[in-house]
Every structure is written in C-alpha cells, then in structure tokens.
Scaffold this motif. Structure first.
Motif, PDB file in Angstrom:
ATOM      1  N   ASP A   1      -7.567   5.073  21.022  1.00  0.00           N
ATOM      2  CA  ASP A   1      -7.415   5.656  20.134  1.00  0.00           C
ATOM      3  C   ASP A   1      -8.541   5.559  19.407  1.00  0.00           C
ATOM      4  O   ASP A   1      -8.859   6.492  18.114  1.00  0.00           O
ATOM      5  CB  ASP A   1      -6.204   4.829  19.451  1.00  0.00           C
ATOM      6  CG  ASP A   1      -6.150   4.864  17.689  1.00  0.00           C
ATOM      7  OD1 ASP A   1      -5.565   5.939  17.575  1.00  0.00           O
ATOM      8  OD2 ASP A   1      -5.889   3.907  17.150  1.00  0.00           O
ATOM      9  N   GLN A   2      -9.266   4.183  19.358  1.00  0.00           N
ATOM     10  CA  GLN A   2     -10.271   4.290  18.722  1.00  0.00           C
ATOM     11  C   GLN A   2     -11.497   5.684  18.579  1.00  0.00           C
ATOM     12  O   GLN A   2     -12.238   5.119  17.534  1.00  0.00           O
ATOM     13  CB  GLN A   2     -11.216   3.268  19.483  1.00  0.00           C
ATOM     14  CG  GLN A   2     -12.634   2.708  18.551  1.00  0.00           C
ATOM     15  CD  GLN A   2     -13.886   2.041  19.919  1.00  0.00           C
ATOM     16  OE1 GLN A   2     -13.324   1.622  20.369  1.00  0.00           O
ATOM     17  NE2 GLN A   2     -14.926   2.244  19.825  1.00  0.00           N
ATOM     18  N   LYS A   3     -11.485   5.990  19.444  1.00  0.00           N
ATOM     19  CA  LYS A   3     -12.621   7.235  19.365  1.00  0.00           C
ATOM     20  C   LYS A   3     -11.472   8.865  18.936  1.00  0.00           C
ATOM     21  O   LYS A   3     -13.321   9.693  19.332  1.00  0.00           O
ATOM     22  CB  LYS A   3     -12.657   7.781  21.376  1.00  0.00           C
ATOM     23  CG  LYS A   3     -13.278   6.713  21.743  1.00  0.00           C
ATOM     24  CD  LYS A   3     -14.483   5.525  21.441  1.00  0.00           C
ATOM     25  CE  LYS A   3     -14.976   5.429  22.434  1.00  0.00           C
ATOM     26  NZ  LYS A   3     -16.699   4.365  22.258  1.00  0.00           N
ATOM     27  N   GLY A   4     -10.309   8.800  18.449  1.00  0.00           N
ATOM     28  CA  GLY A   4     -10.910   9.546  17.451  1.00  0.00           C
ATOM     29  C   GLY A   4     -10.246  10.986  17.934  1.00  0.00           C
ATOM     30  O   GLY A   4     -11.015  12.343  17.663  1.00  0.00           O
ATOM     31  N   LEU A   5     -10.023  11.082  19.059  1.00  0.00           N
ATOM     32  CA  LEU A   5      -9.925  12.228  19.986  1.00  0.00           C
ATOM     33  C   LEU A   5      -8.744  12.942  19.531  1.00  0.00           C
ATOM     34  O   LEU A   5      -8.412  14.213  19.821  1.00  0.00           O
ATOM     35  CB  LEU A   5      -9.826  11.616  21.249  1.00  0.00           C
ATOM     36  CG  LEU A   5     -11.268  10.691  21.606  1.00  0.00           C
ATOM     37  CD1 LEU A   5     -10.939  10.440  23.324  1.00  0.00           C
ATOM     38  CD2 LEU A   5     -11.902  11.913  21.600  1.00  0.00           C
ATOM     39  N   HIS A   6      -7.759  12.547  18.788  1.00  0.00           N
ATOM     40  CA  HIS A   6      -6.726  12.758  18.474  1.00  0.00           C
ATOM     41  C   HIS A   6      -6.856  14.370  17.275  1.00  0.00           C
ATOM     42  O   HIS A   6      -6.468  15.905  17.207  1.00  0.00           O
ATOM     43  CB  HIS A   6      -5.434  12.562  17.435  1.00  0.00           C
ATOM     44  CG  HIS A   6      -6.178  11.829  16.562  1.00  0.00           C
ATOM     45  ND1 HIS A   6      -6.271  10.288  16.767  1.00  0.00           N
ATOM     46  CD2 HIS A   6      -5.108  11.846  15.199  1.00  0.00           C
ATOM     47  CE1 HIS A   6      -6.945   9.824  15.665  1.00  0.00           C
ATOM     48  NE2 HIS A   6      -5.923  10.481  14.674  1.00  0.00           N
ATOM     49  N   LEU A   7      -8.405  14.001  16.732  1.00  0.00           N
ATOM     50  CA  LEU A   7      -8.972  14.419  16.282  1.00  0.00           C
ATOM     51  C   LEU A   7      -9.250  16.044  16.540  1.00  0.00           C
ATOM     52  O   LEU A   7      -9.344  17.493  15.499  1.00  0.00           O
ATOM     53  CB  LEU A   7      -9.932  14.387  14.311  1.00  0.00           C
ATOM     54  CG  LEU A   7      -9.569  12.763  14.183  1.00  0.00           C
ATOM     55  CD1 LEU A   7     -10.952  11.964  13.052  1.00  0.00           C
ATOM     56  CD2 LEU A   7      -8.178  12.952  12.924  1.00  0.00           C
ATOM     57  N   ILE A   8      -9.865  15.761  17.564  1.00  0.00           N
ATOM     58  CA  ILE A   8     -10.612  16.942  18.076  1.00  0.00           C
ATOM     59  C   ILE A   8      -9.217  18.161  18.712  1.00  0.00           C
ATOM     60  O   ILE A   8      -9.564  18.797  18.926  1.00  0.00           O
ATOM     61  CB  ILE A   8     -11.176  16.227  19.659  1.00  0.00           C
ATOM     62  CG1 ILE A   8     -12.089  15.537  18.804  1.00  0.00           C
ATOM     63  CG2 ILE A   8     -11.812  17.470  20.583  1.00  0.00           C
ATOM     64  CD1 ILE A   8     -13.195  15.065  20.024  1.00  0.00           C
TER      65      ILE A   8
END
Length: 486
Positions: free
Chosen positions: A312-319
């Motif tokens: 979740d930290q890495k913001g991959l859902h935004l990608i």
C-alpha cells in the motif's frame, strides 16, 4: 575512525529492500574517505557462506532470555561486500527455511524479539571491547532490527562502564518498528526502568524502533524531506512526539547509489552500454527488453516501468487506475515486484488482458531489474510515503526519467519537468496529490515531452549527470561521527 555498522541484511548477500543496498554501499564509501568500518550481522546462511578467513572470536553468553544453543561470534571478511565483518553464528536463531524475518507463508517468526535483541546485545559487547584488537569509536545501528544496540550501550553506561563509543541510529522506514508484547521484556536483559514511556514502552508494548530513537546519541534518516515529515502526526507513525523532542539530534542524509553496481556505462547485466554522452545503447536496451517481454517492438511508445515491493505504501493502486489511459495514449508498461496478493493478481490480469502493451513479472530478479530500468523510458514511484527511495535514483542514473510523488526523498531528488524548467533543473516528473488524477497529470507531461526528442534527450542527460554517488553522504556521516565521538 573506527565505525561498527549493525544491520540485519547487506547487498549483495541478503536483500529484502533498500536497507541492504545502503548497508552494502556505505562501508566502501566510508573506507574511501579514510575511515575503518566493520559490520555486525546475524548469521543468515548467505552471510555465513561468504564469510572468509573466519575465526571464532568468542562464545556468546547473553542474558538467559536471549540464549541460543552454541551461539558464537565469528570474525572474518565478506569479499562480496568488500568489508570486514563480525557474524553471530547462532543456527537456532538464524538458519531457518524461510526468509530472514518471516517463514515461507510470510508469518513473522514468533521469537523475532530474541533474534534481533541478540544482535543489539552483541553490538553492546563489541562496544565494550569484546574484540581486543579492534574497538569502535561509533556504533551505527540501522532500522528496528538493530535498534536495541543503543539501549544496551546506555545500560552499560548506567552500570558504570566507561569509555563507551557514541551511537547513531538510522531510520530507514518508520512504518516498521519491531513491536512485541510486553511480557517479552524480561527476556531482553535490560534494566526494568527501560520499560517506560521514556524508553521501550509504546502503548503497553515493546517498541524496538523507539529504543533506537530514545537512547542513541544522534538519529539520522535517509533524506532531509523524510526527516521533516516523520516529525508530523501524519507520517510519524505514533513516534512523532519522540522525534520532535529530539529534533536537534535528527539529521536527514540522502542515500546514494553504489556506482560500482549501478552504472549503465559498465553494467555487465545490460545487453548494451551507454552514457549521457553516448545514449545509443539505451535504445538497444529498450528493443531487447521489448523482445524479452513480448511487448510490441517500437521506439515510438514510451515504456513506463515499476520495480517495487507491492504494498500500500508504494501507491501502486494509482498505477492500476491510471493504466488504461496510459495505454490508450500509446504507452507500454512493465512491472517487476511481489507482495500484496491482491495487487499481484490485479497486475497479472492487466498483463493477460493486453500482452502487447503490459508485461508483469512477479518476484524479484536483480539482473532483470537492471535490464528493466535500463530499457524503460520512465520509472514510476507514486508512493504514499517514501523515506528516500532508491529506484528513482537508479532511474536518474540510467536516463529512465522518474515520475514520482513529491514526498520524502522523492521530492529531494527529482525536479519536475515543465516548460519553464526544461533548460534549468528538470530531471523527471513530480506530482503532489495522492490520486490517479495526480499521477496522470504528470504522466501526460511525460508523454508530451517524449514526443519532443531533443527536449527529452536534454532532460535525460541532465538526469544522468545528477550527482548520485555515496561520497557526499559518506562525508556527512563522517562529520557526524567525529562530532559525537569527540
């Protein structure tokens, strides 16, 4: 100056994240500045396997709660890391079928408090002269695994031991703190008074990270931006009050890149070499990567990549939210990473749905990471928070322009590309709002710049010339060591 670096992992022998890269690169950088660093590590199998000229320095007799059968301290050299090392050989603690911190099912080992308290306790003994031929002037502990080292040093001082070295504690990621139930405190062999608000106690539990923050002489973290952010309630992870109390002892020192490992002009893992002055090899790296991944073989499509833990930290859902528009605008996408099962499944599904434009590899492969970064045009790091980040630094070094959120070390290392900055300091693309819309705004600027090859090349060359080695960080650490050792 003699420095004992205490950590749980070290590149290239054992790596789960950026901590290992720092632990592997900093000793060499300090040596180049004339210092005499050594490392203390747990005896995980890859570390023991590389330990050359090993001799038994001592049998370890820790407090009863930390006893491990036949535990001993070895001294030798780790040729793969180019550093002299102490290794705790305690098979019952460190030789396990799973990873260094968790089993094969990703369940944390229930005795992690004992395994890593032994690391801190042993650092304390070395600080008191356990090796009669070498005694550190500074003990530098990294992250929660080594955070009890300053506590054991303080306990020795309070017991009347004199001539102890100074201590530095580095926070690599405040979100991982080493939390354990309070009944384990008795196993640590620390004075009862250390389990208090002014010590290890944290909402009724033991907090290893808090011990490092409270007892170390000085605290560092891995970027100036993150040093500011962790003193706020938003990113302080419950420890912002402790950090604000120690604000004058807290320094942000930006990580560097190990240029013996990450250098596109010399990297043996690449199909072609290149530099800021001679960029032709980068196009060959991209063509080779597209072929390897089964992507459409074209230079006209900018290739966006991710090399990351899937958390979740890495913001991959935004990608994932932005990916359809990126592909619709002519981009390609490739990912290397592992972690959250739902994210793994979502990225696999995206690749299955459009294999000509999306490629995904679940897991970690160091050699492929080099090829992926070298062959891509843009590297995405849209993190919710990011202490320093190394992948954006690798991107700068390899002319793979970073697209990052303005947070922590990402904001410290990447300058946004806009029309008014192209001839000044632009090295990548930066956005502020933690949303798919924010990411897409930066991605549209990247796509527009890619359609202007001369401007793209100018920004690319500036990024590759951006200072990113360890020398400046090593100088800052040495200045800090000298200050506190005095």
């Amino acid at each position: 100056m003699r420095i004992l670096q205490v950590c749980a992992e070290i590149y290239p022998l054992l790596k789960t994240g950026g901590l290992a890269d720092v632990a592997g690169a900093l000793p060499a950088a300090l040596s180049a500045c004339g210092a005499e660093p050594r490392v203390l590590l747990p005896g995980f199998a890859p570390i023991l396997a590389d330990l050359h000229d090993a001799v038994e320095l001592a049998r370890l007799t820790p407090p009863a709660g930390l006893e491990a059968a036949d535990a001993r301290l070895l001294r030798g050299r780790l040729p793969a890391c180019g550093v002299d090392a102490y290794v705790i050989d305690a098979p019952a603690f460190y030789l396990r079928a799973g990873g260094p911190y968790a089993d094969a099912q990703q369940h944390a080992y229930p005795d992690n408090h004992r395994r890593f308290a032994l690391l801190g306790w042993t650092a304390g003994k070395l600080a008191q002269g356990l090796d009669g031929g070498w005694r550190p002037q500074v003990v530098h502990a990294h992250d929660w695994h080594a955070a009890l080292a300053p506590a054991y040093l303080r306990a020795a001082h309070d017991a009347g031991v004199r001539g102890l070295p100074a201590s530095v504690y580095t926070v690599h990621n405040l979100a991982y703190q080493g939390l354990f139930d309070s009944h384990h405190f008795a196993e640590l062999g620390l004075p009862p008074s250390f389990f208090s608000m002014h010590g290890l106690e944290f909402h009724g539990r033991i907090n290893f990270m808090k011990a490092g923050l409270y007892y170390a002489d000085r605290i560092t973290t891995v970027s100036p931006g993150y040093a500011r952010e962790i003193q706020t309630a938003e990113q302080g992870c419950g420890l912002d009050g402790v950090l604000r109390q120690r604000t004058h002892d807290l320094t942000g020192i930006l990580n560097g890149v190990d240029e013996s490992v990450w250098n596109p002009a010399l990297d043996a893992l690449l199909p072609a070499h290149y530099s800021a002055e001679q960029l032709e090899g980068k196009a060959r790296c991209k063509a080779s990567l597209q072929q390897e991944l089964g992507l459409a073989a074209t230079q006209a499509s900018p290739l966006f990549c991710v090399v990351s833990r899937l958390t979740d930290q890495k913001g991959l859902h935004l990608i994932l939210q932005a990916l359809p528009e990126l592909i619709a605008r002519g981009a390609q996408f490739a990912l290397l990473g592992s972690g959250d099962a739902a994210l793994e499944a979502a990225f696999r599904a995206a690749a299955d749905a459009d294999p000509a434009h999306v490629a995904v590899r679940i897991g970690y492969d160091e050699a492929f990471a080099h090829r992926l970064i070298a062959g891509s045009d843009v590297i995405l790091v849209p993190s919710r928070f990011e202490p320093c980040g190394l992948t954006q630094l690798y991107g700068l070094k390899y002319g793979t322009l970073p697209l990052v959120r303005r947070v922590g070390g990402l904001g410290d290392t990447v300058s946004d590309s806009r029309l008014e900055t192209l001839d000044e300091d632009a090295t990548g693309f930066v956005f502020d709002d933690f949303s798919a819309a924010g990411l897409l705004g930066a991605a549209r600027r990247a796509l527009a710049l890619y359609r202007r090859p001369a401007d793209w090349k100018s920004v690319q060359q500036r990024a590759m010339r951006h200072p990113s080695g360890w020398r400046d960080a090593a100088d800052q650490y040495l200045a800090l060591y000298r200050q506190i050792a005095a």
